[in-house]
Design a protein around this motif. Structure first.
Motif, PDB file in Angstrom:
ATOM      1  N   ILE A 200      20.889 -56.041  30.219  1.00  0.00           N
ATOM      2  CA  ILE A 200      21.304 -57.380  29.793  1.00  0.00           C
ATOM      3  C   ILE A 200      22.469 -57.854  30.667  1.00  0.00           C
ATOM      4  N   GLU A 201      22.276 -58.985  31.333  1.00  0.00           N
ATOM      5  CA  GLU A 201      23.334 -59.599  32.134  1.00  0.00           C
ATOM      6  C   GLU A 201      23.963 -60.745  31.349  1.00  0.00           C
ATOM      7  N   ILE A 202      25.278 -60.739  31.266  1.00  0.00           N
ATOM      8  CA  ILE A 202      26.012 -61.736  30.486  1.00  0.00           C
ATOM      9  C   ILE A 202      27.084 -62.364  31.358  1.00  0.00           C
TER      10      ILE A 202
ATOM     11  N   GLU B 201      31.905 -64.229  18.511  1.00  0.00           N
ATOM     12  CA  GLU B 201      30.553 -64.089  17.958  1.00  0.00           C
ATOM     13  C   GLU B 201      29.601 -63.471  18.975  1.00  0.00           C
ATOM     14  N   GLU B 202      29.698 -63.859  20.253  1.00  0.00           N
ATOM     15  CA  GLU B 202      28.811 -63.297  21.273  1.00  0.00           C
ATOM     16  C   GLU B 202      29.043 -61.796  21.444  1.00  0.00           C
ATOM     17  N   ILE B 203      30.300 -61.379  21.432  1.00  0.00           N
ATOM     18  CA  ILE B 203      30.606 -59.954  21.588  1.00  0.00           C
ATOM     19  C   ILE B 203      30.198 -59.175  20.347  1.00  0.00           C
ATOM     20  N   ARG B 204      30.359 -59.758  19.189  1.00  0.00           N
ATOM     21  CA  ARG B 204      29.888 -59.083  17.962  1.00  0.00           C
ATOM     22  C   ARG B 204      28.388 -58.898  17.985  1.00  0.00           C
ATOM     23  N   ASP B 205      27.676 -59.882  18.530  1.00  0.00           N
ATOM     24  CA  ASP B 205      26.219 -59.759  18.650  1.00  0.00           C
ATOM     25  C   ASP B 205      25.857 -58.613  19.602  1.00  0.00           C
ATOM     26  N   ILE B 206      26.604 -58.493  20.700  1.00  0.00           N
ATOM     27  CA  ILE B 206      26.366 -57.389  21.639  1.00  0.00           C
ATOM     28  C   ILE B 206      26.636 -56.053  20.943  1.00  0.00           C
ATOM     29  N   ARG B 207      27.722 -55.987  20.179  1.00  0.00           N
ATOM     30  CA  ARG B 207      28.099 -54.734  19.528  1.00  0.00           C
ATOM     31  C   ARG B 207      27.037 -54.301  18.507  1.00  0.00           C
ATOM     32  N   GLU B 208      26.461 -55.255  17.805  1.00  0.00           N
ATOM     33  CA  GLU B 208      25.432 -54.918  16.828  1.00  0.00           C
ATOM     34  C   GLU B 208      24.144 -54.449  17.503  1.00  0.00           C
TER      35      GLU B 208
ATOM     36  N   VAL C 187      21.850 -51.026  29.387  1.00  0.00           N
ATOM     37  CA  VAL C 187      22.962 -51.357  30.284  1.00  0.00           C
ATOM     38  C   VAL C 187      23.369 -52.809  30.069  1.00  0.00           C
ATOM     39  N   TYR C 188      24.651 -53.009  29.801  1.00  0.00           N
ATOM     40  CA  TYR C 188      25.211 -54.362  29.666  1.00  0.00           C
ATOM     41  C   TYR C 188      26.057 -54.652  30.904  1.00  0.00           C
ATOM     42  N   ILE C 189      25.667 -55.675  31.651  1.00  0.00           N
ATOM     43  CA  ILE C 189      26.437 -56.117  32.827  1.00  0.00           C
ATOM     44  C   ILE C 189      27.159 -57.413  32.446  1.00  0.00           C
ATOM     45  N   ILE C 190      28.467 -57.333  32.288  1.00  0.00           N
ATOM     46  CA  ILE C 190      29.261 -58.500  31.883  1.00  0.00           C
ATOM     47  C   ILE C 190      30.051 -58.980  33.096  1.00  0.00           C
TER      48      ILE C 190
END
Length: 588
Positions: free
Chosen positions: A91-93, A102-109, A122-125
């Motif tokens: 996931i690229e963000i 809210e966006e980071i909470r969604d990623i954490r969940e 893999v999260y690419i921020i």
């Protein structure tokens, strides 16, 4: 399929394709090969240095179904989907547009769910520094206790904006600017693959303009390919990037060395008229001066040692003729000019000031050296023709000394002194070539100056600047009124050249005079003076007034004594007349 930019088509797909970041690529490759990846990485560095590219290569390599020594195969389904950006587990963000809590909470969940196809989620921020403080706090817990098989790759160009609590929970890699050699090597590879002819000097100009960013370099190369089909020429790149040719730089340095101020200013004006970038010219002058210094001290002709210069007979001749101290002076003056350009919209004025300052300083040094040589005893045999030159130099030094003496004493030239042509009104100059204000005009203003007149002028000074045109405003921007009388105004300037131009600009004087006549109903004459000379002129005027007052008191006292003596003589004469000289005795 629509056209894709070069930096997208030729984005590195394996670690070995990465140029300029070999240490980082090798470290990550070894971590994957040994199956010891960290749960979070922080990639920091300037734009276009490979942060996002290496993050994608890492995501492919760690999930590749057939890895080869830590490298992705780029042939399996996982690799191809990651390359296309269609794999749901990578996931690229963009943190610039998804920076809320809210966006980071969604990623954490979602991070708590296991990957569906790949081995790792893999999260690419990208641009992670754009996250809000609340979003950082929401991410902190996940980084502190990361779920299994989840890796975070954080990329940023401004690491100082990231909380230390986040940085301490990641492995940090600092990406450096890519060298010109690496950028050139990558472009050569791409152009050969595309069967495009190129000139090596053209690629050097692109690499220099890229300023350490591979993406910037490929973008300029893409623009060059659009400008000229299937050929990359040096002249085209110079037009695209606004770079200055070495011939022009050599002419400019030669003009400064030979004290040819007019030619140096003409070169500068032509360069700016062609649309060349002033900031780029300043940088080119600094780097070219550096290359000349390097050659003077090493005599090396290896091109890899030079920043922008290429060795030639003319380059060697210039390096031999120009003094080393003068090169240091050029670099220092243009370095200061570079700082000033960032705070000004009048680049042309600062470049002209730098040019004239350098040529005038060189004139001063040369005159001083000539005068010393004329006064020193002759210890070496003179060459043919040198006697005449020495005689002229000695005569010039004598004339300048005489002129200085006349100015200091306030006397006029006698028949035996060098005569000055007074038919044409010239700007006063000191023997060193610097601007000298008309002290007589300054003293006349100070004789009638009042605080009220000065306050009145200062209250409308900003309005005066607003009515001036661009060129006049450039001259007057750094000026300040320091003394005013009902009919005249003294204005001080930071730079000699600006002061001189303002004094000679009759249209400027008429504009200011007309505006003041309209606003405060006064016709005011402008008198220009430099910031350095103003306190000296003011103190000199005070000393003169004190001396004049002292002489006046002495004259009054002398006149009183004379009157008393005259009266006493009249009494004695009358007594002698009445009683005779034999019967009169004078007692003090």
């Amino acid at each position: 399929m629509s056209y894709q930019a070069l930096y997208r088509v030729w984005r590195p797909q394996t670690f070995k394709d990465v140029y300029g970041q070999e240490m980082i690529a090798q470290t990550l490759q070894n971590a994957i090969r040994k199956k010891q990846p960290s749960h979070a990485y922080l990639f920091t560095g300037p734009r276009g240095t490979g942060k996002t590219s290496i993050a994608k290569i890492f995501a492919k390599a760690i999930n590749c179904q057939h890895p080869v020594d830590g490298e992705p195969c780029n042939e399996c389904a996982i690799c191809q989907q990651i390359t296309e950006g269609s794999l749901g587990d990578v996931i690229e963000i963009d943190a610039a547009s998804n920076n809320g809590v809210e966006e980071i909470r969604d990623i954490r969940e979602k991070a708590n769910y296991a990957p569906t196809q790949a081995d790792y989620k893999v999260y690419i921020i990208d641009e992670v520094h754009m996250l809000s403080m609340g979003a950082f706090n929401a991410l902190l817990k996940t980084l502190e206790e990361p779920p299994k098989n989840v890796i975070f790759l954080l990329a940023t160009t401004e690491p100082h904006k990231i909380p230390l609590t986040i940085i301490s929970r990641t492995q940090r890699f600092d990406f450096r600017r890519i060298s010109q050699e690496d950028i050139m090597r990558r472009m050569e590879y791409i152009l050969k693959e595309m069967n495009v002819d190129f000139e090596e000097d053209a690629l050097l100009l692109i690499a220099k303009a890229a300023e350490g960013g591979m993406r910037d370099g490929l973008s300029i190369l893409d623009q060059a390919l659009s400008f000229h089909d299937h050929q990359i020429l040096t002249e085209d790149i110079q037009q695209i990037t606004g770079s200055v040719t070495q011939d022009l730089l050599e002419d400019y340095f030669k003009s400064l060395t030979e004290k040819n101020t007019k030619n140096a200013l003409d070169l500068l004006q032509n360069l700016l008229a062609e649309g060349k970038d002033a900031g780029r010219f300043v940088e080119d002058v600094i780097l070219f001066g550096r290359d000349l210094l390097l050659f003077q001290n090493t005599k090396e002709k290896d091109r890899s040692l030079f920043k922008i210069a290429k060795f030639s007979d003319r380059f060697e001749q210039l390096a031999t003729s120009i003094p080393e101290d003068f090169l240091y002076q050029i670099i220092s003056v243009f370095n200061n000019t570079q700082q000033e350009l960032r705070l000004s919209n009048h680049a042309e004025v600062y470049l002209e000031v730098a040019t004239i300052k350098l040529s005038q300083r060189e004139v001063e040094a040369t005159i001083s050296g000539s005068q010393m040589a004329a006064e020193a005893p002759q210890t070496q045999p003179s060459l043919p023709g040198n006697d005449e030159v020495a005689a002229l130099q000695k005569e010039l030094a004598s004339m300048k000394q005489t002129l200085q003496t006349l100015k200091e004493n306030g006397a006029t030239a006698t028949n035996n002194s060098p005569q000055i042509n007074t038919q044409k009104k010239a700007t006063p100059k000191s023997p060193t070539g610097q601007f000298k204000a008309n002290r007589t005009s300054v003293y006349k203003v100070l004789e009638e100056a009042t605080h009220e007149d000065l306050r009145e002028i200062k209250s409308v000074w900003i309005d005066i600047l607003d009515v001036l045109d661009v060129g006049q405003k450039a001259l007057m921007n750094n000026s300040e009124p320091v003394a005013a009388s009902p009919t005249a105004l003294v204005v001080k300037f930071d730079y000699d050249i600006l002061c001189e131009r303002a004094q000679e600009d009759t249209l400027l004087h008429e504009t200011v005079n007309s505006y003041l006549d309209k606003i405060i109903d006064k016709k005011i004459q402008l008198v220009c003076i430099t910031s350095e000379e103003w306190p000296k002129a003011r103190q000199d005027y005070i000393d003169r007034m004190n001396h004049k007052e002292k002489n006046k008191d002495s004259k009054i006292e002398k006149d009183t004594d004379n009157q008393a003596e005259k009266k006493e003589n009249e009494v004695v004469s009358k007594a002698v007349e009445m009683f005779g000289e034999d019967f009169v005795e004078i007692v003090d």
